[in-house]
Design a protein around this motif. Structure first.
Motif, PDB file in Angstrom:
ATOM      1  N   GLY A  30     -10.476  14.690  31.828  1.00  0.00           N
ATOM      2  CA  GLY A  30     -10.292  15.766  32.793  1.00  0.00           C
ATOM      3  C   GLY A  30     -11.550  16.118  33.571  1.00  0.00           C
ATOM      4  O   GLY A  30     -12.666  15.781  33.181  1.00  0.00           O
ATOM      5  N   HIS A  31     -11.328  16.824  34.680  1.00  0.00           N
ATOM      6  CA  HIS A  31     -12.433  17.159  35.570  1.00  0.00           C
ATOM      7  C   HIS A  31     -13.425  18.131  34.935  1.00  0.00           C
ATOM      8  O   HIS A  31     -14.633  18.041  35.180  1.00  0.00           O
ATOM      9  CB  HIS A  31     -11.893  17.769  36.871  1.00  0.00           C
ATOM     10  N   LEU A  32     -12.926  19.062  34.114  1.00  0.00           N
ATOM     11  CA  LEU A  32     -13.834  20.018  33.494  1.00  0.00           C
ATOM     12  C   LEU A  32     -14.815  19.320  32.561  1.00  0.00           C
ATOM     13  O   LEU A  32     -16.015  19.593  32.570  1.00  0.00           O
ATOM     14  CB  LEU A  32     -13.043  21.076  32.726  1.00  0.00           C
ATOM     15  N   ASN A  33     -14.300  18.392  31.763  1.00  0.00           N
ATOM     16  CA  ASN A  33     -15.189  17.628  30.898  1.00  0.00           C
ATOM     17  C   ASN A  33     -16.105  16.720  31.704  1.00  0.00           C
ATOM     18  O   ASN A  33     -17.255  16.470  31.321  1.00  0.00           O
ATOM     19  CB  ASN A  33     -14.363  16.791  29.918  1.00  0.00           C
ATOM     20  N   GLY A  34     -15.603  16.207  32.830  1.00  0.00           N
ATOM     21  CA  GLY A  34     -16.445  15.391  33.696  1.00  0.00           C
ATOM     22  C   GLY A  34     -17.641  16.184  34.209  1.00  0.00           C
ATOM     23  O   GLY A  34     -18.775  15.696  34.212  1.00  0.00           O
ATOM     24  N   SER A  35     -17.378  17.430  34.650  1.00  0.00           N
ATOM     25  CA  SER A  35     -18.471  18.283  35.122  1.00  0.00           C
ATOM     26  C   SER A  35     -19.460  18.583  34.009  1.00  0.00           C
ATOM     27  O   SER A  35     -20.681  18.557  34.199  1.00  0.00           O
ATOM     28  CB  SER A  35     -17.909  19.588  35.690  1.00  0.00           C
ATOM     29  N   GLN A  36     -18.927  18.849  32.802  1.00  0.00           N
ATOM     30  CA  GLN A  36     -19.815  19.136  31.679  1.00  0.00           C
ATOM     31  C   GLN A  36     -20.658  17.919  31.316  1.00  0.00           C
ATOM     32  O   GLN A  36     -21.845  18.032  30.981  1.00  0.00           O
ATOM     33  CB  GLN A  36     -18.992  19.587  30.461  1.00  0.00           C
ATOM     34  N   ALA A  37     -20.062  16.726  31.411  1.00  0.00           N
ATOM     35  CA  ALA A  37     -20.810  15.504  31.116  1.00  0.00           C
ATOM     36  C   ALA A  37     -21.973  15.328  32.093  1.00  0.00           C
ATOM     37  O   ALA A  37     -23.080  14.937  31.701  1.00  0.00           O
ATOM     38  CB  ALA A  37     -19.881  14.289  31.171  1.00  0.00           C
ATOM     39  N   LEU A  38     -21.747  15.629  33.378  1.00  0.00           N
ATOM     40  CA  LEU A  38     -22.825  15.520  34.362  1.00  0.00           C
ATOM     41  C   LEU A  38     -23.941  16.516  34.052  1.00  0.00           C
ATOM     42  O   LEU A  38     -25.122  16.205  34.217  1.00  0.00           O
ATOM     43  CB  LEU A  38     -22.275  15.768  35.771  1.00  0.00           C
ATOM     44  N   ASP A  47     -19.870  19.583  22.193  1.00  0.00           N
ATOM     45  CA  ASP A  47     -19.446  20.991  22.178  1.00  0.00           C
ATOM     46  C   ASP A  47     -17.991  21.157  22.599  1.00  0.00           C
ATOM     47  O   ASP A  47     -17.387  22.203  22.342  1.00  0.00           O
ATOM     48  CB  ASP A  47     -20.343  21.822  23.104  1.00  0.00           C
ATOM     49  N   SER A  48     -17.437  20.145  23.265  1.00  0.00           N
ATOM     50  CA  SER A  48     -16.029  20.200  23.670  1.00  0.00           C
ATOM     51  C   SER A  48     -15.119  19.530  22.658  1.00  0.00           C
ATOM     52  O   SER A  48     -13.937  19.307  22.917  1.00  0.00           O
ATOM     53  CB  SER A  48     -15.869  19.523  25.036  1.00  0.00           C
ATOM     54  N   GLY A  49     -15.683  19.154  21.500  1.00  0.00           N
ATOM     55  CA  GLY A  49     -14.881  18.518  20.465  1.00  0.00           C
ATOM     56  C   GLY A  49     -14.626  17.048  20.717  1.00  0.00           C
ATOM     57  O   GLY A  49     -13.713  16.466  20.116  1.00  0.00           O
ATOM     58  N   LEU A  50     -15.413  16.442  21.598  1.00  0.00           N
ATOM     59  CA  LEU A  50     -15.226  15.033  21.932  1.00  0.00           C
ATOM     60  C   LEU A  50     -16.457  14.231  21.524  1.00  0.00           C
ATOM     61  O   LEU A  50     -17.495  14.798  21.173  1.00  0.00           O
ATOM     62  CB  LEU A  50     -14.981  14.874  23.438  1.00  0.00           C
ATOM     63  N   SER A  51     -16.347  12.938  21.581  1.00  0.00           N
ATOM     64  CA  SER A  51     -17.469  12.044  21.275  1.00  0.00           C
ATOM     65  C   SER A  51     -17.452  10.933  22.314  1.00  0.00           C
ATOM     66  O   SER A  51     -16.702   9.964  22.202  1.00  0.00           O
ATOM     67  CB  SER A  51     -17.330  11.475  19.858  1.00  0.00           C
ATOM     68  N   VAL A  52     -18.283  11.099  23.350  1.00  0.00           N
ATOM     69  CA  VAL A  52     -18.249  10.197  24.500  1.00  0.00           C
ATOM     70  C   VAL A  52     -19.611   9.529  24.670  1.00  0.00           C
ATOM     71  O   VAL A  52     -20.649  10.177  24.619  1.00  0.00           O
ATOM     72  CB  VAL A  52     -17.897  10.970  25.791  1.00  0.00           C
ATOM     73  N   ARG A  53     -19.576   8.201  24.828  1.00  0.00           N
ATOM     74  CA  ARG A  53     -20.778   7.441  25.136  1.00  0.00           C
ATOM     75  C   ARG A  53     -20.838   7.199  26.647  1.00  0.00           C
ATOM     76  O   ARG A  53     -19.828   6.830  27.258  1.00  0.00           O
ATOM     77  CB  ARG A  53     -20.769   6.091  24.415  1.00  0.00           C
ATOM     78  N   LEU A  54     -22.013   7.361  27.230  1.00  0.00           N
ATOM     79  CA  LEU A  54     -22.172   7.178  28.671  1.00  0.00           C
ATOM     80  C   LEU A  54     -23.320   6.214  28.950  1.00  0.00           C
ATOM     81  O   LEU A  54     -24.283   6.138  28.174  1.00  0.00           O
ATOM     82  CB  LEU A  54     -22.483   8.513  29.358  1.00  0.00           C
ATOM     83  N   SER A  55     -23.204   5.499  30.045  1.00  0.00           N
ATOM     84  CA  SER A  55     -24.292   4.631  30.491  1.00  0.00           C
ATOM     85  C   SER A  55     -24.396   4.721  32.009  1.00  0.00           C
ATOM     86  O   SER A  55     -23.515   5.264  32.681  1.00  0.00           O
ATOM     87  CB  SER A  55     -24.048   3.178  30.068  1.00  0.00           C
ATOM     88  N   ALA A  56     -25.474   4.165  32.549  1.00  0.00           N
ATOM     89  CA  ALA A  56     -25.693   4.221  33.987  1.00  0.00           C
ATOM     90  C   ALA A  56     -26.389   2.946  34.445  1.00  0.00           C
ATOM     91  O   ALA A  56     -27.004   2.224  33.654  1.00  0.00           O
ATOM     92  CB  ALA A  56     -26.530   5.438  34.365  1.00  0.00           C
ATOM     93  N   ARG A  86     -28.314   6.503  23.126  1.00  0.00           N
ATOM     94  CA  ARG A  86     -28.362   7.094  21.783  1.00  0.00           C
ATOM     95  C   ARG A  86     -27.706   8.470  21.714  1.00  0.00           C
ATOM     96  O   ARG A  86     -27.614   9.056  20.633  1.00  0.00           O
ATOM     97  CB  ARG A  86     -29.821   7.209  21.339  1.00  0.00           C
ATOM     98  N   THR A  87     -27.299   8.982  22.852  1.00  0.00           N
ATOM     99  CA  THR A  87     -26.755  10.350  22.912  1.00  0.00           C
ATOM    100  C   THR A  87     -25.235  10.323  22.908  1.00  0.00           C
ATOM    101  O   THR A  87     -24.604   9.515  23.597  1.00  0.00           O
ATOM    102  CB  THR A  87     -27.247  11.064  24.184  1.00  0.00           C
ATOM    103  N   ILE A  88     -24.659  11.202  22.128  1.00  0.00           N
ATOM    104  CA  ILE A  88     -23.202  11.399  22.144  1.00  0.00           C
ATOM    105  C   ILE A  88     -22.940  12.638  22.992  1.00  0.00           C
ATOM    106  O   ILE A  88     -23.441  13.725  22.707  1.00  0.00           O
ATOM    107  CB  ILE A  88     -22.647  11.590  20.724  1.00  0.00           C
ATOM    108  N   TYR A  89     -22.159  12.483  24.042  1.00  0.00           N
ATOM    109  CA  TYR A  89     -21.920  13.566  25.001  1.00  0.00           C
ATOM    110  C   TYR A  89     -20.611  14.296  24.708  1.00  0.00           C
ATOM    111  O   TYR A  89     -19.706  13.761  24.052  1.00  0.00           O
ATOM    112  CB  TYR A  89     -21.912  13.004  26.417  1.00  0.00           C
ATOM    113  N   LEU A  90     -20.532  15.519  25.190  1.00  0.00           N
ATOM    114  CA  LEU A  90     -19.350  16.389  25.101  1.00  0.00           C
ATOM    115  C   LEU A  90     -19.028  16.779  23.666  1.00  0.00           C
ATOM    116  O   LEU A  90     -17.871  17.044  23.323  1.00  0.00           O
ATOM    117  CB  LEU A  90     -18.134  15.718  25.768  1.00  0.00           C
TER     118      LEU A  90
END
Length: 536
Positions: A423-431, A487-496, A481-485
């Motif tokens: 969702g968009h809310l989690n997307g904003s929080q991830a940024l 605090d939202s109860g999720l476990s998301v890996r991100l790369s760039a 090495r960071t697990i994102y989101l």
């Protein structure tokens, strides 16, 4: 509550007021909305838009809600007033979009409290509109951007006659007298040309406005109508026999002092200006004129100028009030002689304290607004406006000092998948969390920029390509090495993916440097995401 469970945790914890509107009534309100409006969730869901929106803005909000439900794309935020439960009006900025709530069309609204920012803007306008001095704001090119009613009254122009016009086009250049000039302030007298073609003698006090980098971004000018002061001076020259009466009753402060500093004579206006109950009280103090100056050296400079020229006109001076506080005067001095032919100083002074304090208040408010305009609301990083302003100065400094700097384009990999999945809310929080990662690895003068969407820029003054690549690798490694989101109860890996270019190795100007970094990023995105591309 009826909110889909996947979003409950996020919406309940988000730092913005969230409301769901259906049939002009509130179907849901998060805790931040309760805090902002002062109502409990039960009270809100039992009420309607008409209950909290200020009557002046109700039609605007209802129309906005209807447009959203009809599927129209709303490009900008909507700013309006609300009335909290305690009866206090507050300004909010609303973003809204249509969605389905309980299988029916509804509007999802995000509200941000912008009351403090709005009050600064209103205070700024009240200050410039209430001053008895003419006022104008100029851009960097000296073109008029804003004028107050006093300046319009002085010149007879309408706002549209002056806006966009160069300031130096409304006064006569061949009769300018400059009295003081410094890096950020200039004081000069000139003939202001009115709409009717008449010349109005005016004092121009121009202050320079600079951004946080010290670059000029505009000017503000106060204009004082000198007609009355000129009239007083002329009257003194023409009517010496009436001098004493005028001296006693003039609204301008007048005084005489010896070159050594002894006060010989002061009029009531001068005594009042410096806080004394009468001329007799002031003369009894026997402190001497030199003790009235905040900087004693300034009086010595005045005396030197008087001995050289015989007079000083419209000289801004800082004096000491009876209570010890500073006051500012706009003075005209002349070197004269007493009955014994001894040299004395005669002066006429206008209280300029209110204008100086107004100028400081305007400068403080301008700095607050300027700082707010250079930050990205979502991530807290700088925005693109700041980026382009800063790059001009960085490349100039680097060219003079012959030092390198590097620029990194950063684009999130497969970020659309994150938004589609969570969702968009989690997307904003991830940024926001990615921005936090960037900030944790850079120190001033380095800075990060929210470039747009899921793109970032990192600027590294003083970094050559080798150091910059090491910094990019550190950002990439920490992201991995960071697990994102969490605090939202999720476990998301991100790369760039990253594109790196350095000055002067890859380009000699801003446009070329940005282009080389962007090309390096494009090659990475084409050949394999998650890695670092460098300009070649």
């Amino acid at each position: 509550m009826d909110c889909p469970s996947a979003y409950c945790h996020i919406i309940e914890r988000i730092n913005e007021a969230v409301l769901v509107i259906q049939d002009d009534r509130f179907q849901y309100a998060n805790p931040k909305a309760e805090e902002m409006l002062g109502y409990s969730r039960t009270e809100l869901t039992a009420s309607s838009l008409q209950h909290i929106v200020h009557p002046e803005d109700l039609d605007l909000v209802l129309r906005r809600s209807a447009e959203c439900l009809c599927g129209e794309t709303l490009q900008s935020c909507c700013t309006f007033k609300i009335v909290a439960k305690n009866g206090i009006d507050r300004w909010v900025e609303m973003k809204s979009e249509a969605f389905n709530w309980c299988e029916r069309s509804a509007t999802l609204c995000f509200l941000k409290d912008v009351t403090d920012h709005r009050r600064i803007e209103e205070k700024f306008q009240r200050l410039i509109n209430s001053t008895s001095e003419g006022f104008t704001m100029l851009d960097r090119g000296m073109c008029i951007q804003e004028v107050n009613p006093t300046l319009l009254s002085m010149t007879g122009y309408r706002p549209e006659d002056l806006t966009g016009r160069r300031m130096d086009g409304i006064y006569e250049h061949d009769r300018v007298q400059v009295y003081s000039a410094s890096r950020d302030h200039m004081s000069f007298e000139a003939q202001l040309i009115t709409k009717s073609g008449q010349n109005l003698p005016a004092l121009f006090n121009r202050s320079t406005l600079r951004n946080e980098s010290g670059e000029i971004e505009g000017y503000m000018i106060f204009l004082t109508d000198l007609t009355e002061l000129k009239g007083v001076q002329e009257e003194l020259r023409r009517a010496e026999q009436r001098y004493h009466n005028m001296y006693r009753n003039a609204v301008q402060g007048m005084f005489q002092s010896s070159l050594s500093g002894e006060l010989i004579r002061v009029n009531p206006a001068y005594s009042r200006f410096l806080g004394y109950a009468s001329t007799e009280e002031m003369l009894r103090q026997n402190a001497g004129a030199a003790d009235l100056y905040y900087d004693p050296n300034e009086r010595q400079q005045i005396i030197k100028a008087l001995k050289r020229r015989g007079f000083l006109a419209n000289y801004e001076v800082k004096l000491r009030h009876k209570d010890g506080k500073p006051v500012w005067g706009l003075a005209n001095y002349r070197l004269s002689r007493d009955e014994a032919a001894e040299p004395i100083i005669e002066g006429i002074m206008v209280d300029n304290t209110r204008q100086k304090r107004l100028e400081e208040a305007l400068r403080r408010d301008h700095r607050k607004m300027q700082k707010l305009s250079l930050l990205d609301n979502l991530t807290g990083l700088h925005n693109t406006r700041y980026l382009y302003l800063a790059l001009d100065q960085i490349i100039s400094n680097s060219r003079i000092a012959q030092t390198p700097f590097s620029l990194i384009f950063m684009d999130m990999d497969n970020f659309k998948r994150v938004v589609d999945t969570h969702g968009h809310l989690n997307g904003s929080q991830a940024l926001r969390e990615v921005a936090r990662t960037i900030r944790s690895l850079i120190k001033k003068p380095c800075f990060g920029v929210a470039y747009g969407g899921d793109e970032f820029v990192v600027v590294l003054p003083g970094f050559n390509k080798i150091r910059a690549k090491a910094k990019v690798e550190a950002i990439r490694t920490k992201m991995a090495r960071t697990i994102y989101l969490c605090d939202s109860g999720l476990s998301v890996r991100l790369s760039a993916s990253f594109g790196l270019a350095s000055y002067p190795e890859d380009a000699q100007d801003i446009i070329s440097l940005l282009g080389r970094a962007d090309q390096a990023l494009f090659r990475v995105k084409q050949t394999g995401k998650g890695s670092i591309g460098t300009a070649s």
